[in-house]
Design a protein around this motif. Structure first.
Motif, PDB file in Angstrom:
ATOM      1  N   VAL A  64       0.839  -1.203   0.000  1.00 14.75           N
ATOM      2  CA  VAL A  64       0.000   0.000   0.000  1.00 14.75           C
ATOM      3  C   VAL A  64       0.876   1.256   0.000  1.00 14.75           C
ATOM      4  CG1 VAL A  64      -1.685   1.326   1.322  1.00 14.75           C
ATOM      5  CG2 VAL A  64      -1.943  -1.141   1.107  1.00 14.75           C
ATOM      6  N   ALA A  65       1.924   1.241   0.839  1.00 21.43           N
ATOM      7  CA  ALA A  65       2.818   2.401   0.912  1.00 21.43           C
ATOM      8  C   ALA A  65       3.461   2.662  -0.444  1.00 21.43           C
ATOM      9  CB  ALA A  65       3.888   2.164   1.980  1.00 21.43           C
ATOM     10  N   ALA A  66       3.873   1.592  -1.125  1.00 17.33           N
ATOM     11  CA  ALA A  66       4.501   1.748  -2.440  1.00 17.33           C
ATOM     12  C   ALA A  66       3.501   2.326  -3.443  1.00 17.33           C
ATOM     13  CB  ALA A  66       5.029   0.406  -2.924  1.00 17.33           C
ATOM     14  N   GLY A  67       2.252   1.856  -3.378  1.00 17.80           N
ATOM     15  CA  GLY A  67       1.217   2.383  -4.266  1.00 17.80           C
ATOM     16  C   GLY A  67       1.009   3.863  -4.034  1.00 17.80           C
ATOM     17  N   MET A  68       1.017   4.267  -2.754  1.00 23.79           N
ATOM     18  CA  MET A  68       0.834   5.685  -2.434  1.00 23.79           C
ATOM     19  C   MET A  68       1.981   6.511  -2.995  1.00 23.79           C
ATOM     20  SD  MET A  68      -0.674   5.490   1.447  1.00 23.79           S
ATOM     21  CE  MET A  68      -1.389   7.121   1.490  1.00 23.79           C
ATOM     22  N   LEU A  69       3.179   5.938  -2.903  1.00 23.38           N
ATOM     23  CA  LEU A  69       4.355   6.636  -3.443  1.00 23.38           C
ATOM     24  C   LEU A  69       4.201   6.831  -4.955  1.00 23.38           C
ATOM     25  CD1 LEU A  69       7.184   7.694  -2.593  1.00 23.38           C
ATOM     26  CD2 LEU A  69       8.082   5.499  -3.369  1.00 23.38           C
ATOM     27  N   ALA A  70       3.773   5.766  -5.654  1.00 25.05           N
ATOM     28  CA  ALA A  70       3.598   5.845  -7.109  1.00 25.05           C
ATOM     29  C   ALA A  70       2.576   6.933  -7.455  1.00 25.05           C
ATOM     30  CB  ALA A  70       3.142   4.497  -7.655  1.00 25.05           C
ATOM     31  N   GLY A  71       1.475   6.971  -6.695  1.00 26.90           N
ATOM     32  CA  GLY A  71       0.445   7.983  -6.935  1.00 26.90           C
ATOM     33  C   GLY A  71       0.978   9.385  -6.720  1.00 26.90           C
ATOM     34  N   SER A  72       1.797   9.559  -5.656  1.00 24.46           N
ATOM     35  CA  SER A  72       2.318  10.909  -5.406  1.00 24.46           C
ATOM     36  C   SER A  72       3.258  11.334  -6.520  1.00 24.46           C
ATOM     37  CB  SER A  72       3.056  11.040  -4.077  1.00 24.46           C
ATOM     38  OG  SER A  72       2.860   9.956  -3.273  1.00 24.46           O
ATOM     39  N   VAL A  73       4.007  10.378  -7.091  1.00 27.14           N
ATOM     40  CA  VAL A  73       4.910  10.738  -8.189  1.00 27.14           C
ATOM     41  C   VAL A  73       4.087  11.270  -9.365  1.00 27.14           C
ATOM     42  CG1 VAL A  73       6.559   9.869  -9.882  1.00 27.14           C
ATOM     43  CG2 VAL A  73       6.731   9.144  -7.508  1.00 27.14           C
ATOM     44  N   THR A  74       3.015  10.569  -9.704  1.00 24.34           N
ATOM     45  CA  THR A  74       2.141  11.064 -10.780  1.00 24.34           C
ATOM     46  C   THR A  74       1.641  12.471 -10.452  1.00 24.34           C
ATOM     47  OG1 THR A  74       1.410   8.817 -11.205  1.00 24.34           O
ATOM     48  CG2 THR A  74       0.072  10.575 -12.129  1.00 24.34           C
ATOM     49  N   GLY A  75       1.207  12.654  -9.194  1.00 24.78           N
ATOM     50  CA  GLY A  75       0.702  13.954  -8.769  1.00 24.78           C
ATOM     51  C   GLY A  75       1.762  15.038  -8.893  1.00 24.78           C
ATOM     52  N   LEU A  76       2.993  14.707  -8.520  1.00 22.22           N
ATOM     53  CA  LEU A  76       4.067  15.701  -8.587  1.00 22.22           C
ATOM     54  C   LEU A  76       4.429  16.028 -10.030  1.00 22.22           C
ATOM     55  CD1 LEU A  76       6.379  14.592  -5.643  1.00 22.22           C
ATOM     56  CD2 LEU A  76       5.035  16.682  -5.814  1.00 22.22           C
ATOM     57  N   LEU A 176     -11.167  18.190  -0.396  1.00 22.61           N
ATOM     58  CA  LEU A 176     -10.665  17.270  -1.435  1.00 22.61           C
ATOM     59  C   LEU A 176     -11.716  17.125  -2.544  1.00 22.61           C
ATOM     60  CD1 LEU A 176      -8.799  13.950  -0.861  1.00 22.61           C
ATOM     61  CD2 LEU A 176     -10.712  13.991  -2.418  1.00 22.61           C
ATOM     62  N   ARG A 177     -12.974  16.921  -2.141  1.00 18.86           N
ATOM     63  CA  ARG A 177     -14.033  16.757  -3.141  1.00 18.86           C
ATOM     64  C   ARG A 177     -14.248  18.048  -3.921  1.00 18.86           C
ATOM     65  NH1 ARG A 177     -18.976  15.522  -0.346  1.00 18.86           N
ATOM     66  NH2 ARG A 177     -17.930  15.943   1.614  1.00 18.86           N
ATOM     67  N   ALA A 178     -14.110  19.181  -3.233  1.00 20.35           N
ATOM     68  CA  ALA A 178     -14.324  20.460  -3.914  1.00 20.35           C
ATOM     69  C   ALA A 178     -13.220  20.746  -4.925  1.00 20.35           C
ATOM     70  CB  ALA A 178     -14.402  21.583  -2.882  1.00 20.35           C
ATOM     71  N   THR A 179     -12.034  20.186  -4.698  1.00 15.72           N
ATOM     72  CA  THR A 179     -10.911  20.439  -5.612  1.00 15.72           C
ATOM     73  C   THR A 179     -11.260  20.015  -7.040  1.00 15.72           C
ATOM     74  OG1 THR A 179      -9.390  20.067  -3.795  1.00 15.72           O
ATOM     75  CG2 THR A 179      -8.451  20.033  -5.985  1.00 15.72           C
ATOM     76  N   GLY A 180     -11.998  18.908  -7.163  1.00 18.72           N
ATOM     77  CA  GLY A 180     -12.372  18.461  -8.493  1.00 18.72           C
ATOM     78  C   GLY A 180     -13.540  19.243  -9.064  1.00 18.72           C
ATOM     79  N   ASN A 181     -14.234  19.935  -8.187  1.00 22.30           N
ATOM     80  CA  ASN A 181     -15.452  20.625  -8.584  1.00 22.30           C
ATOM     81  C   ASN A 181     -15.189  22.073  -8.997  1.00 22.30           C
ATOM     82  OD1 ASN A 181     -18.709  21.166  -7.111  1.00 22.30           O
ATOM     83  ND2 ASN A 181     -18.166  20.312  -9.078  1.00 22.30           N
ATOM     84  N   ASN A 182     -14.364  22.772  -8.231  1.00 21.93           N
ATOM     85  CA  ASN A 182     -14.095  24.180  -8.510  1.00 21.93           C
ATOM     86  C   ASN A 182     -12.758  24.589  -7.877  1.00 21.93           C
ATOM     87  OD1 ASN A 182     -14.026  26.932  -8.779  1.00 21.93           O
ATOM     88  ND2 ASN A 182     -16.159  27.259  -8.224  1.00 21.93           N
ATOM     89  N   VAL A 183     -11.709  24.520  -8.679  1.00 23.57           N
ATOM     90  CA  VAL A 183     -10.355  24.798  -8.168  1.00 23.57           C
ATOM     91  C   VAL A 183     -10.225  26.244  -7.694  1.00 23.57           C
ATOM     92  CG1 VAL A 183      -7.930  24.872  -8.786  1.00 23.57           C
ATOM     93  CG2 VAL A 183      -9.339  23.070  -9.662  1.00 23.57           C
ATOM     94  N   ASN A 193      -4.380  23.617  -3.718  1.00 24.35           N
ATOM     95  CA  ASN A 193      -5.053  22.637  -4.573  1.00 24.35           C
ATOM     96  C   ASN A 193      -4.085  21.611  -5.148  1.00 24.35           C
ATOM     97  OD1 ASN A 193      -4.277  25.149  -5.935  1.00 24.35           O
ATOM     98  ND2 ASN A 193      -4.906  24.088  -7.789  1.00 24.35           N
ATOM     99  N   ASN A 194      -2.837  22.009  -5.385  1.00 20.59           N
ATOM    100  CA  ASN A 194      -1.856  21.049  -5.907  1.00 20.59           C
ATOM    101  C   ASN A 194      -1.561  19.951  -4.893  1.00 20.59           C
ATOM    102  OD1 ASN A 194      -1.578  22.190  -8.391  1.00 20.59           O
ATOM    103  ND2 ASN A 194       0.112  23.529  -7.792  1.00 20.59           N
TER     104      ASN A 194
END
Lengths: 313, 270
Positions: A64-76, A176-183, A193-194
């Protein structure tokens, strides 16, 4: 009966993937293809660690930790380096293919006769069933092992779904939910928001990796190809779930996503049973998602045309 | 309260589209004052407001709010000090979320967002009480999605949200321009009322001469990225709409004259 139990179990396991994708796709509206890589990543890490003698719980946690790391890389990549969202996901997914091969050392790792996270459920069932390796459910013979995986997946799924619901209802989850709705609005309320996107993708891919970890333990192997097309499967499940129960509230959406995933797995199991060539499965899935995305617009324009012609009459 | 010194911003610098949006603007705004900024299109009034809000960083100059130099602060960090209402009535709220969820986000504007449940009955009762002051009947519809409301209702709620936690500075960017006349009047009245009741420091960009004359206690006129007129105190009290129109005319004539003369000179000497 085994078919149904199998479909339910895989459905429950993959609903963790769908719930993860619910965060990226529906909450922050980020088309995240990292999923294809992080599912395999979760499976690969779990398989390697369990087969080298780690506790399945610890192995799953590391996955799970590794998956979170992969997701953060995409986000960054997306937020920091301003790479388009699809491309950010593709880059990480492609990199993960090599990383997964590195982790596993070969393209497939079998997990036979090893302890898994469903061991407690299995022990409990065996003690209830006075040591017999199979029992009868509604007149059908079912192996204790299959049933224990089903029970464990169900517990995992309910627990994660409930935690996710509680999380999304917090102050943090609300922004978090609002971020997708209205940045613009979210920034005006003082939210980075980033950072929200990075955190959301981390949580999302953590859940996907958890799904991969459970899948490897259930199937008894991890394969470097197992993640391919998983994003489209998750999307199909989310769409089915929304069609089933609607989007009236968060709890309903989460429950619908789980139900949608299970139903989708059942449909696939039935289609395969009826003689669908497994090679065609991804084509059929892609076509299904296409239809599900286009149908609402199509119905709308059809409706307009019909009401127009009736006005003329 | 707000202090702006030598603020300059050029967009598309070094290209044919170069626009000098702000050229060395100086402005000071006292605590508790309500200032309107007027000017023709492209005069830099919205740019000035966006520079204060942090939508972009200036090329030169300093901005400080409540004795904090915020020149290099990111947009979201400034929300601690600044409340905002946008021209687009849909920009200030999240359409797919309920009224209550929108408000609960504003209740922690610029603060930490803890992992505790955001909404409960007590919070909603507190909300309903304050939403009732809008006199729009929205207090009974807190669970409805924001997207089901009209532009005027959403703008009124955005205004309430921007001032829920008292901001050091309230920025209103033509916030009634996109509304129908009746809603615009209603939102303008709410603006006056909220600013007076909470004794807020506010800046409002407006195209409405009527609002500029009636609402604020100071009117600043901008032209080509500069402040060209500043009506305050007694001068502002005497200010009427024809005065403003005349000033606009004068500025435009002067500019026209400048350009014609330049053309004449060009023809003669080149």
């Amino acid at each position: 009966m085994n078919l149904i139990i199998g479909a339910f179990t895989i459905g429950l396991i993959l609903s963790l993937l769908s719930l993860g994708m619910l965060i990226s796709f529906r909450m922050i509206r980020f088309t995240d293809i990292t999923v294809d890589g992080s599912l395999t990543l979760g499976a690969a890490i779990t398989a390697v660690l369990i087969s080298s003698g780690w506790s399945p719980w610890l192995a799953t946690t590391v996955a799970v930790a590794a998956g979170m790391l992969a997701g953060s890389v995409t986000g960054l990549l997306y937020t920091r380096f301003k790479i388009q969202e699809i491309l950010s996901g593709i880059l990480v997914m492609t990199a993960l293919y090599s990383i997964n091969l590195r982790i596993m050392g070969r393209s497939n790792i079998p997990l036979l006769d090893t302890k898994t996270v469903s061991a407690p459920a299995e022990q409990w069932l065996l003690s209830v069933n006075s040591g017999e390796a199979s029992l009868f459910v509604a007149g059908w013979q079912v192996s204790v092992m299959d049933l224990s995986v089903l029970i464990s997946s169900l517990i995992f799924c309910v627990l994660i779904g409930w935690l996710l619901l509680r999380f999304l209802l917090t102050h943090f989850g609300t922004v978090l939910r609002a971020t997708g709705n209205n940045v613009q609005m979210v920034r005006a309320q003082g939210v980075n928001n980033n950072l929200m996107i990075v955190i959301s993708l981390a949580i999302s891919n953590g859940l996907v990796a958890l799904s991969g970890a459970m899948l490897a333990q259930y199937q008894g192997f991890a394969d470097v190809q197992m993640g391919i097309g998983m994003m489209v499967w998750g999307l199909a499940s989310i769409i089915i779930g929304e069609a089933l129960v609607g989007k009236t509230s968060l709890g309903v959406t989460i429950a619908g996503t789980v139900l949608g995933t299970i139903l989708f797995r059942l449909l696939i199991a039935i289609a395969l049973r009826w003689g669908l060539n497994p090679n065609d499965l991804k084509l059929v899935t892609a076509f299904f998602v296409f239809a599900a995305l286009v149908a609402p617009q199509w119905f709308k324009s059809l409706h307009r045309k019909l009401s127009k012609s009736s006005n003329h009459a | 309260m707000l202090e702006i010194k030598g603020l300059s911003k050029t967009f598309f610098a070094g290209t044919v589209n170069e626009v000098r949006a702000l050229s060395a603007v100086d402005l000071q705004i006292e605590e508790g004052s309500f200032t309107a900024i007027i000017g023709t299109n492209g005069s830099g009034k919205s740019t000035l407001l966006n520079a204060i809000a942090g939508s972009f960083l200036p090329d030169q100059g300093r901005i400080s709010v409540a004795n904090e130099d915020i020149t290099s602060w990111s947009e979201f960090r400034r929300a601690v000090l600044i409340g905002r209402v946008f021209q687009n009535p849909f920009a200030g709220t999240a359409a797919d979320m309920s009224i209550a969820e929108n408000i609960v986000m504003a209740m922690r504007r610029g603060l930490k967002r803890p992992l505790t449940t955001a909404l409960n009955r007590k919070v909603k009762e507190e909300m309903a009480e304050r939403v009732r002051t809008l006199k729009m009947g929205l207090e009974d519809r807190l669970d409805n999605p924001m997207g089901t409301l009209s532009g005027g209702q959403r703008q009124a709620l955005t205004l309430l949200m921007a001032t829920w936690l008292k901001p050091k500075l309230l920025l209103l960017d033509e916030h009634t321009a996109a509304l129908d006349p009746k809603s615009a009047a209603k939102v303008a009245e709410l603006t006056r009322q909220i600013i007076a009741d909470d004794n807020l420091t506010a800046m409002m960009v407006t195209h409405s001469m009527q609002q500029a004359v009636e609402l604020p206690d100071r009117v600043v006129m901008m032209h080509k990225g500069n402040i060209v007129e500043d009506y305050r105190h007694e001068q502002k009290k005497r200010l009427r709409i024809p005065d403003l129109l005349e000033t606009f005319d004068r500025i435009q004539k002067r500019e026209l004259f400048d350009e014609t003369v330049a053309d004449l000179l060009k023809k003669q000497y080149i």
